[in-house]
Design an enzyme around this catalytic site. Sequence first.
Site, PDB file in Angstrom:
ATOM      1  N   ASP A  87      36.800  28.405  36.242  1.00 27.22           N
ATOM      2  CA  ASP A  87      37.468  29.429  35.432  1.00 27.22           C
ATOM      3  C   ASP A  87      38.972  29.587  35.714  1.00 27.22           C
ATOM      4  O   ASP A  87      39.467  29.231  36.783  1.00 27.22           O
ATOM      5  CB  ASP A  87      36.823  30.803  35.716  1.00 27.22           C
ATOM      6  CG  ASP A  87      35.446  30.942  35.087  1.00 27.22           C
ATOM      7  OD1 ASP A  87      34.879  29.922  34.664  1.00 27.22           O
ATOM      8  OD2 ASP A  87      34.953  32.082  35.039  1.00 27.22           O
ATOM      9  N   HIS A 138      37.691  31.663  27.613  1.00 24.52           N
ATOM     10  CA  HIS A 138      37.690  32.708  28.642  1.00 24.52           C
ATOM     11  C   HIS A 138      38.694  33.800  28.265  1.00 24.52           C
ATOM     12  O   HIS A 138      39.311  34.393  29.146  1.00 24.52           O
ATOM     13  CB  HIS A 138      38.035  32.077  29.995  1.00 24.52           C
ATOM     14  CG  HIS A 138      37.717  32.931  31.198  1.00 24.52           C
ATOM     15  ND1 HIS A 138      36.630  33.772  31.261  1.00 24.52           N
ATOM     16  CD2 HIS A 138      38.363  33.077  32.385  1.00 24.52           C
ATOM     17  CE1 HIS A 138      36.623  34.391  32.432  1.00 24.52           C
ATOM     18  NE2 HIS A 138      37.657  33.997  33.134  1.00 24.52           N
ATOM     19  N   HIS A 142      43.032  37.125  29.509  1.00 21.82           N
ATOM     20  CA  HIS A 142      42.320  37.492  30.739  1.00 21.82           C
ATOM     21  C   HIS A 142      42.743  38.891  31.202  1.00 21.82           C
ATOM     22  O   HIS A 142      43.118  39.110  32.355  1.00 21.82           O
ATOM     23  CB  HIS A 142      42.588  36.460  31.845  1.00 21.82           C
ATOM     24  CG  HIS A 142      41.510  36.400  32.897  1.00 21.82           C
ATOM     25  ND1 HIS A 142      41.503  37.234  33.989  1.00 21.82           N
ATOM     26  CD2 HIS A 142      40.416  35.612  33.016  1.00 21.82           C
ATOM     27  CE1 HIS A 142      40.441  36.939  34.743  1.00 21.82           C
ATOM     28  NE2 HIS A 142      39.774  35.969  34.169  1.00 21.82           N
ATOM     29  N   HIS A 233      36.830  28.484  40.696  1.00 18.71           N
ATOM     30  CA  HIS A 233      38.107  28.775  40.020  1.00 18.71           C
ATOM     31  C   HIS A 233      39.171  27.730  40.345  1.00 18.71           C
ATOM     32  O   HIS A 233      39.416  27.452  41.520  1.00 18.71           O
ATOM     33  CB  HIS A 233      38.644  30.147  40.459  1.00 18.71           C
ATOM     34  CG  HIS A 233      37.865  31.294  39.903  1.00 18.71           C
ATOM     35  ND1 HIS A 233      36.685  31.715  40.447  1.00 18.71           N
ATOM     36  CD2 HIS A 233      38.098  32.105  38.830  1.00 18.71           C
ATOM     37  CE1 HIS A 233      36.226  32.734  39.740  1.00 18.71           C
ATOM     38  NE2 HIS A 233      37.058  32.994  38.760  1.00 18.71           N
TER      39      HIS A 233
HETATM   40 ZN   LIG Z   1      38.318  34.695  34.995  1.00 15.58          ZN
END
Ligand SMILES: [Zn+2]
Length: 282
Positions: A87, A138, A142, A233
């Site tokens: 991510d 995503h 964010h 991540h």
């Molecule tokens: Zn995230």
Amino acid sequence: MADARIQPRWRPPPLIRASVVLHLAAAGATLTRPRLWPWALAAVVADHLLLTAAGLWPRSRLLGPNWTRLPPTGRAHTTRAVAITIDDGPDPQVTPQVLALLETHSARATFFCIGERVAAHPGLAREIVQRGHAIENHSQRHLHRFSLLGPNALEREIRAAQDSIAAATGEVARFFRAPAGLRNPFLEPVLVRTNLSLVSWTRRGFDTVNRSPARVLGKLTHRLANGDILLLHDGHAARTAAGGAVILEVLPALLAAIAAAGLTPVTLRDAAERARSWADVD
Ligand SMILES: [Zn+2]
């Protein structure tokens, strides 16, 4: 099998239907028996607390469908699979090194990218796809307050990220993961309209805050099993004592553990295709 071109309709899950009924009953009770208003108000407040709690619980299915594991593929598929999801990228420092590590192990991964970052690094986004991985949605920015957005703002965030990903890669994202996994009851109807499936995870390493690769690896491989969705991540990555992104130290050991367990890393798209072909045959 349902035709993908037919616009699917949102079907409210039981919790949402019950909430609507409760609101109507509370309004009816207040109108017909005004003395009951404190009870009606308390019931509505309790219902909102429950809806909020469901949205703050990333792996909950109370607000709608949510992948916490890969779908079953039946016995015909002998390949036992897990999905590595990465991510918050693409990140110009970390992502190229992640791609090199995945290539060394011939592993496929799913990158849940932030639309703004895709727009800032379109070449890197293209490279992710060209190397056989998938880019999914995503959100565009964010936002920390993502779960506080109303339906229109949620839809703008999600459509903007779809556009950023399509402009950079020519691909249409099929999956969505909410920032930090937090959401609200308005999200699911938007996902149905934008043809996206919500994905959370089976296990996460907390590698945006945990600086110890050994501990992150331990969390991800604890009870590692067929169908797991693992979360790491490349953006917002915590740094080890040596200054490198934690994912870069975790990935080689994680890929070795996955191979040792007889599992193959696949993208979420591949997992969906395998499940669909099994369902068609069945
Ligand atoms: Zn995230």
